[in-house]
Design an enzyme around this catalytic site. Sequence first.
Site, short mmCIF file in Angstrom:
data_model
loop_
_atom_site.label_atom_id
_atom_site.label_comp_id
_atom_site.label_asym_id
_atom_site.label_seq_id
_atom_site.Cartn_x
_atom_site.Cartn_y
_atom_site.Cartn_z
N SER A 174 0.84 -1.19 0.00
CA SER A 174 0.00 0.00 0.00
C SER A 174 0.88 1.25 0.00
O SER A 174 1.77 1.39 -0.83
CB SER A 174 -0.96 -0.03 1.18
OG SER A 174 -1.89 1.02 1.10
N HIS A 175 0.67 2.15 0.98
CA HIS A 175 1.44 3.40 1.01
C HIS A 175 2.69 3.30 1.87
O HIS A 175 3.40 4.28 2.05
CB HIS A 175 0.55 4.54 1.54
CG HIS A 175 0.09 4.32 2.95
ND1 HIS A 175 -0.97 3.50 3.25
CD2 HIS A 175 0.57 4.78 4.13
CE1 HIS A 175 -1.14 3.48 4.57
NE2 HIS A 175 -0.22 4.24 5.12
#
Length: 498
Positions: free
Chosen positions: A121-122
């Site tokens: 993800s981030h």
Amino acid sequence: MTKPIPEVNPNTWSFLRDPMIKPTGFREYDARWKYPDEINLPGMTALGLGLGTQIRKRGIKPVIAVGNDYRDYSLAIKNALILGLMQAGIQVKDIGSALSPMAYFAQFHLNVPAVAMVTASHNPNGWTGVKMGFERPLTHGPDEMSELRDIVLNGEGVPHEGGSYEFVDGVKEAYIDDLVGDFKMSRPLKVVCATGNGTASAFAPEIFERMGVEVVPSHNRLDYTFPNYNPNPEALEMLHDMSDTVKSSGADLALGFDGDGDRCGVVDDEGEEIFADKVGVIMARDLAKLYPNSTFVADVKSTGLFASDPELQAHGVKADYWKTGHSYMKRRVKEINALAGFEKSGHYFLAEPIGRGYDCGMRVAVEICKLMDRNPDKSMSDLRKALPKTWATPTMSPYAADTEKYDILKRLVDKLVAKADAGEAFAGREIKEVVTVNGARVILDNGSWGLVRASSNTPNLVVVCESSESEEEMRAIFADIDAVIRTEPGVGDYDQTI
């Protein structure tokens, strides 16, 4: 199945042979590890065997869509996961490099029950993980993650015949078709498309151009070293860069996406960085006109405006504040048949008839362009300024070890509840209530509030504060909540602060 061990030294015989999985990687609603420090490739194969066993145990049709984000090690990790899924007798449909929402879309497009998306993800480079689910549009929540963890760590994965592999082409094109359809802008719109060199670089510019939007590129070249910044539209570094590009290009707004494309950040035409919960209120106002009497879910980190905004109230909107986390929010939106869910981190869950209920940054971008098209005489700053004024902090994350953070949070919640029970003032005001559905949200008598909770993804606590009165009060709320946090020696420095 061999029981995985929590630690193996790299560059040893056993590191290439024995499954190694650090137990803390199993989080509330997905799995995240530092690679190769906390999981190795045999460990990822053990995870695949465990997930396949879980699917079979639950009597779900043994077919899964699998994708990976654009990082240099994600393909090797996905292949190791696929090997384990096939060992469990699962038919694997490999959709290749993808955004997380493209993988969720593939469940519908290919009519398969399960999904596994290899992504950190981030999180910065060095992290990997898996977002998974088998009840579309939902992903694993705490119950499913706990069951999966036990199967994997106890070596309870069961090999089964019938596993197969197929690479499926064309899902990206179908996903973009589904997002845009035949929609074309009827007003000119110039958008800074910020992708931080991440996976969304392969999607977002094409989506905007197809709608007739003029694109101002911002780090749209795929580069898994992330040479400019880590793509995370909640981080001030990315938002500031988006703001600078808006000002220098004269764009109407900037839309930015995280590493796996399930979140969207917004900067308006004046370069003002609009936190995602406020963007949610702007979208809710627009959608409430089209779908009056709707229910909107907001996470506990979000602005109080979903409940207090007079315009939303005028359209009969019901606000429901719920636990932070993409799995919790997806589930809640589905359970109470809400039109949409909004999370301060930039996850938006647009349900039928707008979307399918899962979080998709590209879907949000399309809907924001449509919103601007429905309001041709308004700029994004006009829509922002039309909201009742509040002052909010960014999301701030002080360090707290994964093994300690929940115990620390429990003590902090008890301390804050005790303050309320004792009638103590907070930021010079009376405490109206402390909502403990997810950490502690201390709500003052004027609707201003401060929140502390544990991050589900990283070794951190999470702090957010909002005042309906002034920046001074917002800072006072933060000072008072931080003073309580500092009573815990296990809490370290913030990643960013006001």
